[in-house]
Write an enzyme that holds these catalytic residues in place. Structure first.
Site, short mmCIF file in Angstrom:
data_model
loop_
_atom_site.label_atom_id
_atom_site.label_comp_id
_atom_site.label_asym_id
_atom_site.label_seq_id
_atom_site.Cartn_x
_atom_site.Cartn_y
_atom_site.Cartn_z
N THR A 78 6.50 -2.21 0.64
CA THR A 78 7.77 -2.05 1.34
C THR A 78 8.94 -2.42 0.43
OG1 THR A 78 6.70 -2.50 3.46
CG2 THR A 78 9.08 -2.79 3.37
N TYR A 125 -5.07 -7.77 -2.08
CA TYR A 125 -4.31 -6.76 -1.34
C TYR A 125 -4.96 -5.41 -1.59
CZ TYR A 125 -0.15 -3.83 -0.20
OH TYR A 125 0.70 -2.89 0.31
N LYS A 179 -5.05 -9.02 2.38
CA LYS A 179 -4.21 -8.13 3.17
C LYS A 179 -4.84 -6.75 3.06
CE LYS A 179 0.13 -5.65 3.32
NZ LYS A 179 1.25 -5.12 2.53
#
Length: 296
Positions: free
Chosen positions: A47, A137, A166
């Site tokens: 993001t 991640y 994540k």
């Protein structure tokens, strides 16, 4: 070691009209999110347009978020970069400035096999102190590499500071496998905003949510209702969160996030080339959608 939990907000990176990082907007966005009750901050990930920033810019953003947060919420800095040496440097920098931990995405674009992925994460985890937590991640649809459960298990076995993962892919079978690492003593954060409540019910510790950067309120409310045991209320709030996801196209283009934040009165700056800000006709259409959201 602090772990991620609840609503962990993946932050956008504000750029000014010249395409430069805007530290003032970074600080104001940090304050906005803390004020709305999010539990953790996660800047400089997908993001945050991570691969479009130089290492020096990433360090500056990390410093601004940590300084502004001032210990009020947990702050994990995403340190994954295009090269292993850059990742090591960003990981060490996050520890030095007082971040609570780091996230590290798999190597990107070029294929890496299981042996290479294991060696990569062990190297990164070993370059910071044993008591400085690291989250793996896995976002295979973007990174072109998938971190399998047995590989994550071997990494966790070798590195005591690898405390969780994540997982930004809507696969609950894999999610459930991750939850079983270390006999359940392994933090799993789902990255699919639309599945927040379901992920909590499965046993995840929370969500790493980009949409909560724009609309933190429904996500925080989902978590509160879930903890209170009010599942009917949590389901209703999750539907509101999903509507927010759909309005901003749930991360397909961060320009929607930044324009939606502007609509909310928070200046999140501009996009960095080659991506562009939304054209006027898309801004108008987005504003119409946002005006129809319940509670906003």
């Amino acid at each position: 070691m602090k772990k991620l939990y609840g609503v962990t907000t993946a932050m956008v990176t504000p750029f000014d009209e010249r395409g430069k990082v805007d530290p003032g907007s970074v600080a104001r966005l940090t304050e906005f999110l803390i004020g709305k009750g999010v539990h953790c901050l996660y800047p400089l990930g997908t993001t945050g347009e991570m691969l479009r920033l130089t290492p020096e810019e990433r360090k500056a953003v990390a410093e601004e978020v940590v300084r502004t947060a001032a210990g009020r919420v947990t702050v994990y800095i995403h340190a994954g970069a295009a090269t292993q040496e850059e990742t090591r440097a960003l990981a060490r920098h996050a520890q030095e400035i007082g971040a609570d931990g780091i996230g590290v995405v798999t190597p990107v674009f070029f294929g890496a096999n299981d042996r290479e992925l294991e060696a990569y994460f062990v190297d990164i985890a070993s370059c910071v102190p044993d008591d400085f937590p690291v989250y793996l991640y896995n976002i295979p649809q973007c990174a072109a590499n998938d971190l399998k459960t047995d590989t994550a298990q071997r990494i966790a076995d070798r590195c005591q500071n690898v405390v969780g993962i994540k997982y930004s892919y809507p696969d609950f079978l894999r999610t459930n496998e991750y939850i079983g690492i270390r006999s359940g003593d392994f933090s799993v954060m789902q990255g699919a905003d639309r599945l927040f409540l379901a992920a909590l019910a499965l046993g995840c510790d929370g969500v790493v949510s980009g949409v909560s950067c724009v609309f933190p309120e429904p996500f925080v409310a989902v978590y509160d209702a879930y903890l209170a045991g009010d599942l009917d209320k949590a389901r209703q709030l999750q539907r509101t969160a999903v509507a927010c996801c759909e309005a901003v196209r749930s991360g397909s283009n961060m320009a929607y996030f930044k324009e939606a934040l502007r609509w909310r009165g928070v200046d999140a700056g501009h996009m960095r080339a080659p991506q562009l800000d939304l054209p006027p006709e898309e801004v108008e259409a987005l504003h119409r959608l946002l005006g129809e959201l319940p509670g906003f």
